[in-house]
Design an enzyme around this catalytic site. Sequence first.
Site, PDB file in Angstrom:
ATOM      1  N   SER A  18       0.784  -1.239   0.000  1.00 11.51           N
ATOM      2  CA  SER A  18       0.000   0.000   0.000  1.00 11.51           C
ATOM      3  C   SER A  18       0.814   1.287   0.000  1.00 11.51           C
ATOM      4  O   SER A  18       0.255   2.368  -0.150  1.00 11.51           O
ATOM      5  CB  SER A  18      -0.959   0.017   1.195  1.00 11.51           C
ATOM      6  N   LYS A  66      -5.977   4.619   8.210  1.00 12.94           N
ATOM      7  CA  LYS A  66      -4.844   5.395   7.703  1.00 12.94           C
ATOM      8  C   LYS A  66      -5.157   6.892   7.704  1.00 12.94           C
ATOM      9  O   LYS A  66      -4.276   7.717   7.951  1.00 12.94           O
ATOM     10  CB  LYS A  66      -4.454   4.908   6.308  1.00 12.94           C
TER      11      LYS A  66
END
Length: 344
Positions: free
Chosen positions: A238, A283
Site C-alpha cells: 500500500s 490510515k
Amino acid sequence: MNTQNKKHQLRNWLLALIAILIVGILIFWPTDYFIESPGEAVPVSQFIKSKNKKPDNFYLVTVSVTSRPASILQYLWSYTKPYDERVPSKELLGGQTSVQYNELQDWYMETSQQNAIYYAAKKAGKKHSLQYLGVYVMEVQKNSSFKHKLRIGDTVLGANGHRFHSTEEMMTYLRKQKIGSKITISVLREKQTKKISGKVVKVKGTNKPGIGIQLVEHVEVKTKPKLAINAGEIGGPSAGLMFTLESYEVFSKQNLSHGHKIAGTGTISPTGKVGIIGGVDKKVVAASREGAEVFFAPTDSSSVKKSETNYAVAKRTAKKIHTKMKIVPVDTFDDALNYLKSHY
C-alpha cells in the site's frame, strides 16, 4: 478461630482465586480475532537510499495489527475505540500461518518498491530496466496438484524445459496445455532450482488450464542513478504511491511538497496505475494525527462499489473525525503529481 470464621476465610480465598482466574482468562485466553487499528504516518525519505536523497514531507501510513490473535480483554477493549476493527483469523490469514502471512506481506512490499522505482525513473526520464525473474507463488489453490509441493514465496521460472520471460508468456503457455496433462515446473527456492511435477487443472475463477496458483510478478529494477528502498519491518503493497512520489522527486531533483506534509496510500503498477488497499479509514486517522495537510486516496472502483472506494471511505472518515486534512482522489500517479504541481 471458630468454624464460622474459617468458612468465611475459605470463601474469601475461593472468591479471590476465582477473580484471579477470571482476570487471567481475560488477559491471556486468545480469541479467533486479530485487532486492526490506526498505525503511524512515517516519513518516506528514511527508507530511500540514493546519492540524491534529501529530506521531504511525504508520508506513508500504516495499519497496526496485533501480532497474534487478541485476548478476550483486548477484544472487548477494542469496542471502546471507534476505529479498531476485529478481523477473523481466517479472513486475515486466508488459511495461512502467521509466518506465511508475514512473508506474503514482505513479498508484496518488495514488488511495490520495485514498481515504484521503475515507474519513477521512467517518468523522470532516467535510465531504467526491468528484469523479469519469474513469478512469486502467493497462494496455491485447493484443487491444484501442487498444493503440498509448492510453497508460498517460491519463484516459478518455467515449465517442461521452457523458460518464461514474462507473466503473460507463462499464462499463454499454460492455457495451451490440456486439463489433466502432466507438467513439470522449474522453481527457485532458497537460491536453489528445483523440478516439481504435477497436473494441469482448471484455474479457479477462470476455468482455464493452469497450475492453480495466485501469483505476483518477481522482477528486479535497475536505474541510473541507483536508488533503493528498504522499508524494514513494514509490509504490504500500500505504500507504492508514496514510494513513487519520493523516488520521482529524487530522480527529477524537484521539490514537490515545498514543506507541506503530504500523506497517502495506494498500490502502484509499472504503468503508474494507483490501486486500492485495505484499512483506509485507519490510515486517514493516523495521517490526521501526524498533522498531514493532504491525503491521497485511490478512486479505483474495479472491484468495489463507488460508495466503497478508498476515496469515498476516506472522505467519510475525514468528516467523522473533523480533520482539516484534504482528501484528494487519485487514479494514477499523474493525478497526485499534477495536484502537487498545481497547489504548491
